[in-house]
Design a protein around this motif. Structure first.
Motif, PDB file in Angstrom:
ATOM      1  N   ALA A 261      53.677  61.759  23.884  1.00 28.60           N
ATOM      2  CA  ALA A 261      52.279  62.300  24.487  1.00 28.60           C
ATOM      3  C   ALA A 261      51.528  62.594  23.770  1.00 28.60           C
ATOM      4  N   LEU A 262      51.932  62.841  22.412  1.00 30.52           N
ATOM      5  CA  LEU A 262      50.760  62.998  21.131  1.00 30.52           C
ATOM      6  C   LEU A 262      49.386  62.016  20.905  1.00 30.52           C
ATOM      7  N   PRO A 263      50.002  60.768  20.900  1.00 25.38           N
ATOM      8  CA  PRO A 263      49.021  59.867  20.736  1.00 25.38           C
ATOM      9  C   PRO A 263      47.837  59.731  21.559  1.00 25.38           C
ATOM     10  N   ARG A 264      48.127  59.690  22.935  1.00 25.76           N
ATOM     11  CA  ARG A 264      47.041  59.840  23.808  1.00 25.76           C
ATOM     12  C   ARG A 264      46.413  61.130  23.962  1.00 25.76           C
ATOM     13  N   LEU A 265      46.657  62.198  23.426  1.00 24.76           N
ATOM     14  CA  LEU A 265      46.081  63.276  23.309  1.00 24.76           C
ATOM     15  C   LEU A 265      44.973  63.171  22.259  1.00 24.76           C
ATOM     16  N   LEU A 266      45.553  62.647  21.180  1.00 23.70           N
ATOM     17  CA  LEU A 266      44.567  62.498  20.031  1.00 23.70           C
ATOM     18  C   LEU A 266      43.500  61.595  20.162  1.00 23.70           C
ATOM     19  N   VAL A 267      43.653  60.676  21.012  1.00 23.35           N
ATOM     20  CA  VAL A 267      42.457  59.821  21.169  1.00 23.35           C
ATOM     21  C   VAL A 267      41.596  60.403  22.655  1.00 23.35           C
ATOM     22  N   SER A 268      41.942  61.330  23.172  1.00 23.37           N
ATOM     23  CA  SER A 268      41.210  61.829  24.466  1.00 23.37           C
ATOM     24  C   SER A 268      39.863  62.003  24.075  1.00 23.37           C
ATOM     25  N   PRO A 269      39.536  62.688  22.941  1.00 23.90           N
ATOM     26  CA  PRO A 269      38.051  62.882  22.734  1.00 23.90           C
ATOM     27  C   PRO A 269      37.249  61.809  23.005  1.00 23.90           C
TER      28      PRO A 269
ATOM     29  N   THR B 143      49.564  69.364  36.131  1.00 22.66           N
ATOM     30  CA  THR B 143      49.842  68.645  35.073  1.00 22.66           C
ATOM     31  C   THR B 143      51.394  68.575  34.657  1.00 22.66           C
ATOM     32  N   GLY B 144      52.149  69.392  35.403  1.00 25.58           N
ATOM     33  CA  GLY B 144      53.469  68.891  35.209  1.00 25.58           C
ATOM     34  C   GLY B 144      53.879  70.060  34.063  1.00 25.58           C
ATOM     35  N   LYS B 145      55.319  69.870  33.558  1.00 28.48           N
ATOM     36  CA  LYS B 145      55.712  70.947  32.762  1.00 28.48           C
ATOM     37  C   LYS B 145      55.032  70.946  31.370  1.00 28.48           C
ATOM     38  N   LEU B 146      54.932  70.035  30.781  1.00 30.03           N
ATOM     39  CA  LEU B 146      53.983  69.782  29.719  1.00 30.03           C
ATOM     40  C   LEU B 146      52.438  69.951  29.705  1.00 30.03           C
ATOM     41  N   SER B 147      52.132  70.702  30.588  1.00 31.61           N
ATOM     42  CA  SER B 147      50.728  71.024  31.015  1.00 31.61           C
ATOM     43  C   SER B 147      49.635  71.207  29.955  1.00 31.61           C
ATOM     44  N   ARG B 148      50.109  71.620  28.814  1.00 36.08           N
ATOM     45  CA  ARG B 148      49.197  71.934  27.596  1.00 36.08           C
ATOM     46  C   ARG B 148      48.544  70.606  27.281  1.00 36.08           C
ATOM     47  N   PHE B 149      49.242  69.534  27.320  1.00 35.38           N
ATOM     48  CA  PHE B 149      48.588  68.184  27.069  1.00 35.38           C
ATOM     49  C   PHE B 149      47.358  67.878  27.673  1.00 35.38           C
TER      50      PHE B 149
ATOM     51  N   ARG C 216      53.272  76.324  23.646  1.00 32.63           N
ATOM     52  CA  ARG C 216      52.575  76.773  22.286  1.00 32.63           C
ATOM     53  C   ARG C 216      53.181  75.614  21.389  1.00 32.63           C
ATOM     54  N   LEU C 217      54.204  74.796  21.792  1.00 37.27           N
ATOM     55  CA  LEU C 217      54.656  73.720  20.708  1.00 37.27           C
ATOM     56  C   LEU C 217      53.699  72.759  20.682  1.00 37.27           C
ATOM     57  N   VAL C 218      52.913  72.420  21.523  1.00 37.18           N
ATOM     58  CA  VAL C 218      52.045  71.484  21.662  1.00 37.18           C
ATOM     59  C   VAL C 218      50.767  71.886  20.483  1.00 37.18           C
ATOM     60  N   ASP C 219      50.259  73.189  20.515  1.00 34.33           N
ATOM     61  CA  ASP C 219      49.416  73.786  19.869  1.00 34.33           C
ATOM     62  C   ASP C 219      49.951  73.741  18.364  1.00 34.33           C
ATOM     63  N   GLU C 220      51.371  73.899  18.194  1.00 31.34           N
ATOM     64  CA  GLU C 220      51.844  73.812  16.599  1.00 31.34           C
ATOM     65  C   GLU C 220      51.482  72.322  16.369  1.00 31.34           C
ATOM     66  N   LEU C 221      51.583  71.381  17.140  1.00 34.13           N
ATOM     67  CA  LEU C 221      51.479  69.938  16.459  1.00 34.13           C
ATOM     68  C   LEU C 221      50.090  69.816  16.020  1.00 34.13           C
ATOM     69  N   LEU C 222      49.310  70.513  16.513  1.00 30.98           N
ATOM     70  CA  LEU C 222      47.751  70.038  16.275  1.00 30.98           C
ATOM     71  C   LEU C 222      47.229  71.420  15.381  1.00 30.98           C
ATOM     72  N   TRP C 223      47.957  72.087  14.653  1.00 28.98           N
ATOM     73  CA  TRP C 223      47.495  73.008  13.599  1.00 28.98           C
ATOM     74  C   TRP C 223      48.054  73.018  12.424  1.00 28.98           C
TER      75      TRP C 223
ATOM     76  N   GLY D 178      40.499  65.966  25.271  1.00 29.24           N
ATOM     77  CA  GLY D 178      39.187  66.201  25.277  1.00 29.24           C
ATOM     78  C   GLY D 178      38.778  66.361  23.906  1.00 29.24           C
ATOM     79  N   ALA D 179      37.119  66.664  23.814  1.00 26.90           N
ATOM     80  CA  ALA D 179      36.586  66.895  22.591  1.00 26.90           C
ATOM     81  C   ALA D 179      36.666  68.405  21.915  1.00 26.90           C
ATOM     82  N   ARG D 180      37.194  69.179  22.709  1.00 27.61           N
ATOM     83  CA  ARG D 180      37.654  70.466  22.282  1.00 27.61           C
ATOM     84  C   ARG D 180      39.124  70.644  21.862  1.00 27.61           C
ATOM     85  N   LEU D 181      39.697  69.439  21.804  1.00 28.42           N
ATOM     86  CA  LEU D 181      41.104  69.508  21.245  1.00 28.42           C
ATOM     87  C   LEU D 181      41.578  70.380  20.311  1.00 28.42           C
ATOM     88  N   TYR D 182      40.884  70.525  19.345  1.00 28.51           N
ATOM     89  CA  TYR D 182      41.226  71.583  18.110  1.00 28.51           C
ATOM     90  C   TYR D 182      40.476  73.050  18.394  1.00 28.51           C
ATOM     91  N   HIS D 183      39.451  72.832  18.877  1.00 29.00           N
ATOM     92  CA  HIS D 183      38.539  74.228  18.983  1.00 29.00           C
ATOM     93  C   HIS D 183      39.242  74.940  20.034  1.00 29.00           C
TER      94      HIS D 183
END
Length: 446
Positions: free
Chosen positions: A199-207, A20-26, A101-108, A31-36
């Motif tokens: 990359a954030l918008p695509r992650l938000l609609v991934s669920p 998944t590359g360097k920003l693999s956390r995205f 870690r920064l990806v998780d920051e954007l989603l909390w 998916g549906a467990r985006l925040y969980h």
């Protein structure tokens, strides 16, 4: 000097293994467990925690998990459920790499702007509200919190209305740039705020990809996604998100039409109808649910193929019942199929289907099912034979009388004239029957 920690060394190969590359956390959170599965949601740490604060918090949680199996839920979190040992341990590993870690920051939750952040309070408030609504609706769809469908739809609209405008605010980009600078890690040096923001918008609609597989959610899929697609940052994401689903459904329709056509050609009209009703039409309905995210030409192409398949079966059944009168159920089936084909047909082709439906409907009104067509034909032939016999007898008697009274010249003339009239009448009847057969073949494409 190598400043990479053991956690860092294990993280990078795992990212490579995931491909998944360097920003693999995205990719990992999609998916549906985006925040969980968010590291801050699992551990209960604030997004500003790092270094010693993270290590001390981890030690406290590990001590608690040594004597109990799960952590109690956070009463201030929009998420439900307890956290187990393995889940907590995996979450802490995400703090080892600042890119993840920064990806998780954007989603909390961000809370109040800290010193040096420079964000207006409204940006943090809007962000935290977007996270809260989005996380709540995903928990509700997963069944972890009880919310009625109408309430979930309200949460979906609220999450879209919160995230959509926020992602276009320049302050959000500046906040991400500020956090990159504040984390001050060489591994972030090759990334800009735009890398994360893009990359954030695509992650938000991934669920929605996961939710689309849920039969209970599917009827609400298109309306919910349409609400998100009205915001520019999400508009172009849904076609690609559902492209695979559309392709699979189109293939299902194609296979079903091929199977129904084979059964129709074999004269198995009932089996062909069953295939259309159980396989083809439900799959076409699923395409309709995604109508807002399917191109016009593609939808018209699929619609035309389905309409032709359904209409051809109606015409084939009509041809079959020209010689064998249908039962009431069979007649109803022919009419329903013709009507369905007309209903499905795209505008460019609807005229031909409308003509077929009109003729089939008229046929259904005048069809008599009490006696079969061959039986009626035999009865009609017997009646005509009876009439013909009596006319022959009367004609012979009349000619004899005419010969007796007027002579043989009058009798011969009458016989020739009567023969000409009969021959002409038979020829005219033959022409009428031929013309009607030609008209039926042309109109029904038999």
């Amino acid at each position: 000097m190598d400043n990479t920690t053991a956690g860092d060394r294990t993280d990078e190969p795992s990212a490579v293994r995931r491909g998944t590359g360097k920003l693999s956390r995205f990719a990992d959170l999609a998916g549906a467990r985006l925040y969980h599965d968010n590291a801050f949601a699992v551990t209960g740490l604030p997004v500003t925690a790092h270094g010693r604060a993270v290590r001390q918090h981890r030690q406290r949680l590990e001590a608690r998990l040594a004597v109990q199996d799960h952590l109690p839920p956070d009463p201030d979190s929009p998420l439900a459920g307890r956290r187990g040992k393995e889940e907590v341990r995996a979450a802490f590993e995400e703090f080892q790499d600042p890119r993840r870690r920064l990806v998780d920051e954007l989603l909390w939750r961000w809370g109040e702007p800290g010193p040096g952040c420079g964000c207006p309070p409204s940006v943090h408030e809007e962000h935290d509200e977007a996270v809260r609504l989005h996380a709540m609706v995903l928990e509700a769809e997963a069944g972890r919190i009880a919310t009625a469908p109408d309430g979930r739809d309200t949460l979906w609209r609220g999450a879209a209305a919160a995230w959509g405008p926020l992602l276009e605010r320049p302050e959000l980009r500046r906040h991400i740039a500020h956090r990159i600078g504040e984390l001050d890690d060489p591994r972030l040096g090759g990334h800009s705020a735009d890398d994360f923001l893009t990359a954030l918008p695509r992650l938000l609609v991934s669920p929605f990809r996961d939710l689309a597989a849920d039969p209970e959610f599917r009827p609400r899929l298109a309306p919910v996604c349409t609400g998100w697609a009205q915001y520019a940052v999400f508009t172009d994401l849904f076609a690609g998100l559902f492209e695979e689903m559309v392709e699979e459904t189109v293939q299902e329709i194609t296979d079903g039409l091929r199977s129904a056509n084979a059964k129709k050609e074999a004269g198995l009209f009932g089996d062909a109808e069953t295939t259309l009703r159980r396989e083809v039409l439900p799959a076409f309905d699923r395409i309709g649910e995604l109508r807002a995210f399917v191109s016009d030409w593609r939808y018209d192409d699929v619609s035309h193929a389905v309409a032709v398949g359904v209409g051809n079966l109606a015409v084939a059944m009509l041809g079959h019942h020209r010689f064998e009168a249908p039962t009431r159920r069979q007649k109803q089936t022919v009419v329903e199929l013709a009507e369905k084909a007309y209903e499905i047909a795209p505008e460019a082709h609807v005229r031909a289907f409308a003509e077929n439906w009109d003729v089939i409907y008229e046929w259904s009104r005048r069809t008599v099912t009490a006696r079969s067509a061959p039986a009626r034909s035999r009865e009609r032939s017997a009646f005509l034979d009876w009439v013909g016999c009596w006319l022959t007898v009367l004609t012979i008697v009349g000619l004899v009388v005419l010969w007796t009274v007027k002579g043989w010249e009058w009798a011969a003339g009458a016989f020739l004239g009567l023969g000409f009239v009969v021959a002409a009448a038979e020829r005219i009847c033959d022409w009428c029957r031929q013309f009607q057969d030609y008209r039926n073949r042309r109109r029904f494409r038999l």
